[in-house]
Each structure stands twice: as structure tokens, then as C-alpha cells.
Design a protein around this motif. Structure first.
Motif, short mmCIF file in Angstrom:
data_model
loop_
_atom_site.label_atom_id
_atom_site.label_comp_id
_atom_site.label_asym_id
_atom_site.label_seq_id
_atom_site.Cartn_x
_atom_site.Cartn_y
_atom_site.Cartn_z
N TYR A 1 -31.28 78.44 105.51
CA TYR A 1 -31.02 79.05 104.21
C TYR A 1 -31.93 78.50 103.11
N ALA A 2 -32.72 77.50 103.43
CA ALA A 2 -33.74 77.03 102.48
C ALA A 2 -34.78 78.13 102.24
N THR A 3 -34.86 79.09 103.14
CA THR A 3 -35.82 80.19 102.95
C THR A 3 -35.49 81.02 101.71
N SER A 4 -34.25 80.93 101.22
CA SER A 4 -33.86 81.69 100.02
C SER A 4 -34.26 80.98 98.72
N LEU A 5 -34.75 79.78 98.83
CA LEU A 5 -35.06 79.00 97.63
C LEU A 5 -36.04 79.68 96.68
N PRO A 6 -37.13 80.30 97.15
CA PRO A 6 -38.00 80.99 96.19
C PRO A 6 -37.26 82.05 95.38
N PHE A 7 -36.39 82.82 96.02
CA PHE A 7 -35.61 83.83 95.31
C PHE A 7 -34.75 83.18 94.24
N TRP A 8 -34.03 82.11 94.60
CA TRP A 8 -33.12 81.49 93.66
C TRP A 8 -33.85 80.78 92.53
N LEU A 9 -35.02 80.26 92.81
CA LEU A 9 -35.81 79.64 91.72
C LEU A 9 -36.29 80.71 90.74
N ASP A 10 -36.67 81.88 91.26
CA ASP A 10 -37.02 82.99 90.36
C ASP A 10 -35.82 83.38 89.51
N TRP A 11 -34.64 83.43 90.13
CA TRP A 11 -33.42 83.75 89.38
C TRP A 11 -33.16 82.71 88.29
N LEU A 12 -33.29 81.43 88.63
CA LEU A 12 -33.08 80.37 87.64
C LEU A 12 -34.02 80.52 86.45
N ARG A 13 -35.28 80.75 86.75
CA ARG A 13 -36.30 80.88 85.69
C ARG A 13 -35.98 82.07 84.79
N ALA A 14 -35.53 83.18 85.35
CA ALA A 14 -35.20 84.37 84.56
C ALA A 14 -33.89 84.19 83.79
N SER A 15 -32.93 83.49 84.37
CA SER A 15 -31.61 83.35 83.76
C SER A 15 -31.52 82.21 82.75
N TYR A 16 -32.32 81.18 82.94
CA TYR A 16 -32.28 80.00 82.08
C TYR A 16 -33.70 79.68 81.61
N THR A 17 -34.19 80.50 80.72
CA THR A 17 -35.54 80.28 80.22
C THR A 17 -35.61 78.91 79.55
N GLY A 18 -36.68 78.22 79.79
CA GLY A 18 -36.85 76.88 79.22
C GLY A 18 -36.29 75.77 80.09
N LEU A 19 -35.55 76.12 81.14
CA LEU A 19 -35.00 75.11 82.03
C LEU A 19 -36.13 74.50 82.86
N ALA B 1 -44.12 76.09 94.09
CA ALA B 1 -44.85 75.45 92.99
C ALA B 1 -44.93 76.29 91.73
N HIS B 2 -45.16 77.58 91.84
CA HIS B 2 -45.30 78.43 90.66
C HIS B 2 -43.96 78.96 90.16
N ARG B 3 -42.91 78.56 90.81
CA ARG B 3 -41.57 79.05 90.43
C ARG B 3 -40.79 78.01 89.62
N VAL B 4 -41.34 76.82 89.47
CA VAL B 4 -40.66 75.76 88.73
C VAL B 4 -41.58 75.21 87.65
N ALA B 5 -40.97 74.74 86.58
CA ALA B 5 -41.74 74.11 85.51
C ALA B 5 -41.94 72.62 85.80
N GLY B 6 -41.20 72.11 86.78
CA GLY B 6 -41.31 70.70 87.15
C GLY B 6 -42.12 70.52 88.41
N ASP B 7 -41.81 69.46 89.13
CA ASP B 7 -42.55 69.10 90.34
C ASP B 7 -41.89 69.68 91.58
#
Length: 191
Positions: free
Chosen positions: A8-26, A46-52
Motif C-alpha cells: 500500500y506504499a504504492t498509494s503514497l504519491p496519490f496521497w501526497l498530491d492530496w495533502l499538497r492540494a488540501s493543505y497548501t503551505g504544509l 520528491a516533487h510531491r513534497v516541500a520537504g525531504d
């Protein structure tokens, strides 16, 4: 966010996109365990997170203590998905990787969202670990949902709930910790 070696780690890119869209600035940093790297790559995140995007290992050439930086930086920690193995290590107080040591030392709220194989939820060991982690004031265990086993094809596995549900429960624990501090200011602050 810590991601462990469940398929289920394969879903992580999807959920990181959701986080970025739902919590701008996070600002989100991701730590991948060695087994998670079988299912998702640093490049995919890498391009889906503002951090490391870090690997859960002790680099030989790092001059800073990664676990201290993670424990102090994070306002919250989400383990998604959490394998039975990682959950056990966390419950037992093991600290043999940067993410585990950070989780053992942080005062931030921690949400653990397990992904378990068939029989995993009924395992006496898992139930004991669930109980141990649930007793920690800053940990919220988010129950998995019944799902299809990728190995057998039958509805006998346990999959992590959606990330929005995990975030909702994490936020509930964070608010509870703040309220507890207001009611009992003599206790050491958890946040």
C-alpha cells in the motif's frame, strides 16, 4: 510521514498530491524504510513534497543527528502504511533507525495506520503491540479496514484507511493533547 514496506506504499504519491492540494503551505518530509523502497521510489515522491524524501538509515557522511532533526522539526508524525513489523518495533521501544528513534523521542502526536496481511489483525502479538501503543498519550492507532489480499485475492487482508481519515484522527489527538495541557498545566507539555 514514514512509509513502510507494505504494497500500500504504492498509494503514497496519490496521497501526497492530496495533502499538497488540501493543505497548501504544509511542509511534508517523507522517510522511506528499506522495505518501502521496494514499492515506491524517492523520485516518485520528491516533487510531491516541500520537504525531504529520506531513507530510514544512518548515513555515514551525515554530520547532523537525523533522528533529532526529525523529532524536533515534526509537528506530527504519520506512519502510513505501518507494517506489522514496524508497529512491533515501535511498540517495543526499539530505536534502531532514524524514524523509530525520532518517534520514540518526539512529543508530537503520532498516527499509526497499519496495513496487515491475512491473519495479521488477529495475531496476539499485534494485538499486544496495538494495546501498548494505544496507551501512549501522543499515539493514535487508526484501525485498518478489511481489504483484498494482493497475494490471495481474497478479502482477508487489512488495509490502511484513507489518509484523510488518518489526518482527522491525528488532529483529534493533537487537540486532545492541547486540552489536556490546559486542564493539567503541571504536566510536562507534549507539544
Amino acid at each position: 510521514m514514514v512509509s513502510t514496506g507494505s504494497a500500500y506504499a504504492t498509494s503514497l504519491p496519490f496521497w501526497l498530491d492530496w495533502l499538497r492540494a488540501s493543505y497548501t503551505g504544509l511542509e511534508v518530509s517523507v522517510v522511506l524504510t528499506g522495505s518501502a523502497r521496494r514499492f515506491v521510489t524517492r523520485q516518485a515522491l520528491a516533487h510531491r513534497v516541500a520537504g525531504d524524501v529520506l531513507f530510514d538509515e544512518w548515513p555515514e557522511d551525515e554530520v547532523h543527528a537525523r533522528h533529532v532533526a526529525l523529532a524536533e522539526w515534526a509537528e506530527a508524525l504519520v506512519v502510513y502504511p505501518a507494517t506489522l513489523h514496524y508497529t512491533a518495533r515501535l511498540a517495543l521501544g526499539l530505536a534502531d533507525s532514524p524514524s523509530l528513534l525520532a518517534a520514540q523521542c518526539t512529543r508530537a502526536p503520532i498516527a499509526v495506520a497499519p496495513a496487515l496481511p491475512p491473519g495479521g489483525l488477529d495475531s496476539p502479538a499485534f494485538r499486544e503491540h496495538w494495546s501498548q501503543l494505544s496507551a501512549r498519550p501522543n499515539v493514535v492507532m487508526v484501525p485498518p479496514e478489511q481489504g483484498r489480499s494482493l497475494t490471495t485475492g481474497r478479502m482477508e487482508a487489512w488495509v490502511p484507511p484513507t489518509l484523510p481519515e488518518v489526518i482527522e484522527r491525528l488532529e483529534g489527538r493533537r487537540v486532545q493533547l492541547i486540552d489536556d495541557q490546559r486542564v493539567h498545566p503541571e504536566r510536562k507539555a507534549l507539544l
